[in-house]
Structures are given as structure tokens and as C-alpha cells.
Design a protein around this motif. Sequence first.
Motif, PDB file in Angstrom:
ATOM      1  N   GLY A 113      -2.319   6.148   2.020  1.00  0.00           N
ATOM      2  CA  GLY A 113      -3.220   5.882   3.141  1.00  0.00           C
ATOM      3  C   GLY A 113      -2.826   4.586   3.821  1.00  0.00           C
ATOM      4  N   VAL A 114      -3.729   3.596   3.788  1.00  0.00           N
ATOM      5  CA  VAL A 114      -3.475   2.276   4.366  1.00  0.00           C
ATOM      6  C   VAL A 114      -3.496   1.265   3.228  1.00  0.00           C
ATOM      7  CG1 VAL A 114      -4.319   0.508   5.950  1.00  0.00           C
ATOM      8  CG2 VAL A 114      -4.557   2.931   6.556  1.00  0.00           C
ATOM      9  N   ARG A 115      -2.374   0.619   2.988  1.00  0.00           N
ATOM     10  CA  ARG A 115      -2.228  -0.327   1.867  1.00  0.00           C
ATOM     11  C   ARG A 115      -1.828  -1.696   2.408  1.00  0.00           C
ATOM     12  NH1 ARG A 115       1.642   0.885  -3.361  1.00  0.00           N
ATOM     13  NH2 ARG A 115       0.971  -0.880  -4.635  1.00  0.00           N
ATOM     14  N   ALA A 116      -2.584  -2.696   2.025  1.00  0.00           N
ATOM     15  CA  ALA A 116      -2.308  -4.059   2.484  1.00  0.00           C
ATOM     16  C   ALA A 116      -0.934  -4.536   2.018  1.00  0.00           C
ATOM     17  CB  ALA A 116      -3.376  -5.016   1.969  1.00  0.00           C
ATOM     18  N   ILE A 117      -0.284  -5.298   2.869  1.00  0.00           N
ATOM     19  CA  ILE A 117       0.926  -6.029   2.503  1.00  0.00           C
ATOM     20  C   ILE A 117       0.526  -7.501   2.504  1.00  0.00           C
ATOM     21  CG2 ILE A 117       3.251  -6.721   3.243  1.00  0.00           C
ATOM     22  CD1 ILE A 117       3.587  -3.916   4.422  1.00  0.00           C
ATOM     23  N   THR A 118       0.705  -8.167   1.371  1.00  0.00           N
ATOM     24  CA  THR A 118       0.282  -9.568   1.267  1.00  0.00           C
ATOM     25  C   THR A 118       1.421 -10.562   1.460  1.00  0.00           C
ATOM     26  OG1 THR A 118       0.450  -9.448  -1.140  1.00  0.00           O
ATOM     27  CG2 THR A 118      -1.742  -9.102  -0.164  1.00  0.00           C
ATOM     28  N   ALA A 119       2.658 -10.070   1.509  1.00  0.00           N
ATOM     29  CA  ALA A 119       3.782 -10.971   1.774  1.00  0.00           C
ATOM     30  C   ALA A 119       4.981 -10.170   2.252  1.00  0.00           C
ATOM     31  CB  ALA A 119       4.162 -11.759   0.525  1.00  0.00           C
ATOM     32  N   ILE A 120       5.665 -10.749   3.227  1.00  0.00           N
ATOM     33  CA  ILE A 120       6.996 -10.293   3.621  1.00  0.00           C
ATOM     34  C   ILE A 120       7.863 -11.534   3.505  1.00  0.00           C
ATOM     35  CG2 ILE A 120       8.468  -9.354   5.429  1.00  0.00           C
ATOM     36  CD1 ILE A 120       5.996  -7.925   6.547  1.00  0.00           C
ATOM     37  N   ASN A 121       8.767 -11.493   2.552  1.00  0.00           N
ATOM     38  CA  ASN A 121       9.530 -12.691   2.185  1.00  0.00           C
ATOM     39  C   ASN A 121       8.532 -13.793   1.854  1.00  0.00           C
ATOM     40  OD1 ASN A 121      11.812 -11.167   2.630  1.00  0.00           O
ATOM     41  ND2 ASN A 121      12.334 -12.141   4.560  1.00  0.00           N
ATOM     42  N   GLU A 122       8.617 -14.946   2.530  1.00  0.00           N
ATOM     43  CA  GLU A 122       7.714 -16.058   2.216  1.00  0.00           C
ATOM     44  C   GLU A 122       6.474 -16.092   3.098  1.00  0.00           C
ATOM     45  OE1 GLU A 122      10.209 -17.160   5.547  1.00  0.00           O
ATOM     46  OE2 GLU A 122      10.793 -16.419   3.571  1.00  0.00           O
ATOM     47  N   VAL A 123       6.348 -15.182   4.066  1.00  0.00           N
ATOM     48  CA  VAL A 123       5.188 -15.146   4.953  1.00  0.00           C
ATOM     49  C   VAL A 123       4.067 -14.357   4.270  1.00  0.00           C
ATOM     50  CG1 VAL A 123       4.304 -14.475   7.213  1.00  0.00           C
ATOM     51  CG2 VAL A 123       6.667 -15.274   6.980  1.00  0.00           C
ATOM     52  N   GLU A 124       2.909 -14.980   4.141  1.00  0.00           N
ATOM     53  CA  GLU A 124       1.795 -14.347   3.437  1.00  0.00           C
ATOM     54  C   GLU A 124       0.736 -13.834   4.405  1.00  0.00           C
ATOM     55  OE1 GLU A 124       0.311 -16.873   0.340  1.00  0.00           O
ATOM     56  OE2 GLU A 124       2.255 -16.903  -0.689  1.00  0.00           O
ATOM     57  N   PHE A 125       0.063 -12.764   3.971  1.00  0.00           N
ATOM     58  CA  PHE A 125      -1.014 -12.120   4.713  1.00  0.00           C
ATOM     59  C   PHE A 125      -2.183 -11.911   3.758  1.00  0.00           C
ATOM     60  CE2 PHE A 125       3.052 -10.624   6.379  1.00  0.00           C
ATOM     61  CZ  PHE A 125       2.935 -10.959   7.722  1.00  0.00           C
ATOM     62  N   PRO A 126      -3.403 -11.764   4.292  1.00  0.00           N
ATOM     63  CA  PRO A 126      -4.549 -11.539   3.411  1.00  0.00           C
ATOM     64  C   PRO A 126      -4.492 -10.158   2.756  1.00  0.00           C
ATOM     65  CG  PRO A 126      -5.222 -11.339   5.701  1.00  0.00           C
ATOM     66  CD  PRO A 126      -3.794 -11.821   5.707  1.00  0.00           C
ATOM     67  N   GLY A 127      -5.027 -10.069   1.559  1.00  0.00           N
ATOM     68  CA  GLY A 127      -5.108  -8.788   0.862  1.00  0.00           C
ATOM     69  C   GLY A 127      -6.180  -7.893   1.441  1.00  0.00           C
ATOM     70  N   GLU A 128      -7.130  -8.481   2.113  1.00  0.00           N
ATOM     71  CA  GLU A 128      -8.174  -7.730   2.817  1.00  0.00           C
ATOM     72  C   GLU A 128      -8.366  -8.364   4.178  1.00  0.00           C
ATOM     73  OE1 GLU A 128      -9.949  -4.985   3.144  1.00  0.00           O
ATOM     74  OE2 GLU A 128      -8.869  -4.311   1.388  1.00  0.00           O
TER      75      GLU A 128
END
Length: 147
Positions: A113-128
Motif C-alpha cells: 500500500g503506502v509505506r513511509a520512507i524515513t531516510a534516503i541516504n542521509e536525508v531523513e523524513f518523518p515516519g508518520e
Amino acid sequence: MAPLRVQAAHYVRDLPEVKHVGLFGALWHRRNAQLEGFDDCVFVDAEAYLSEGATWNIGFYDGQQVIWPNAEVLPGVTMRLLQQVHDASALGPVNIADLPRMEAAFATNTAIGVRAITAINEVEFPGEHPVLRTLRKEYEEIPTEAL
């Protein structure tokens, strides 16, 4: 489902717009990312524009709209359905340099479905993020079709 941490890999699948069993390169890059401590990989071209994951599409939220990379990708069912039901969606180039300005990143396919991405390399994103809840809700509310 647990969020993903992904590593960018310089790779473009053969005939990316066609679903096929030629996954050696994609899975090889996934395994290399896992050996580096990531869950998976996301593909970037020679100019560092993102396209897709090994077995999933990727989307971003820039605070205004969902942006789907306008690269050559396998247009997954989940991605296409979300593009139809989520009004604030657009295709656009997404470069590695653009990632710090994105509020959220996510992976889509029919299995997750829709799954959070919390990091791409060293760039972080929220889990929610509210947009992830909205996308999940919109996806779940799509009427099913009888076969």
C-alpha cells in the motif's frame, strides 16, 4: 508496516515501463543497500534524478502536493490509483538535491500500500505525516472490482 530506510543507487532498469522478470540488477542493488545497513534502494540516473525502488514506486510530499518522479518507471497499480484519487498530485523531476525540502517520502505497491520512507541516504523524513494517513485512507476507500 515498518518504514523504509533507503540508499540511492545509480541504476536504470531495462525497459522500466514493462513488467518483466529481469530483476537481477534491481535485486543486486537492493542487496548492496542492505549490506550497507539500509532496507532497500531507490534508483537514480546519471544526473541524480530519482525514479523508483527495486519493486515499488516512490512519491514525495512537498507541503503542497504529492510529487511522483516523472522518470521512466513501471507504473504500479497502487501509484496509478493514488494519482486518480488524490487531487493534489503531480508528475515532476525529483533530484537528490531536492530531498531536504520534501516533508515526506513514501513507497507504494500492491503488497505494501503506502509505506513511509524515513531516510534516503542521509536525508531523513518523518515516519508518520498527515499526508501518509490521507493517502492510506484514500487507497483503502477505492471501491473494489469484482472479477
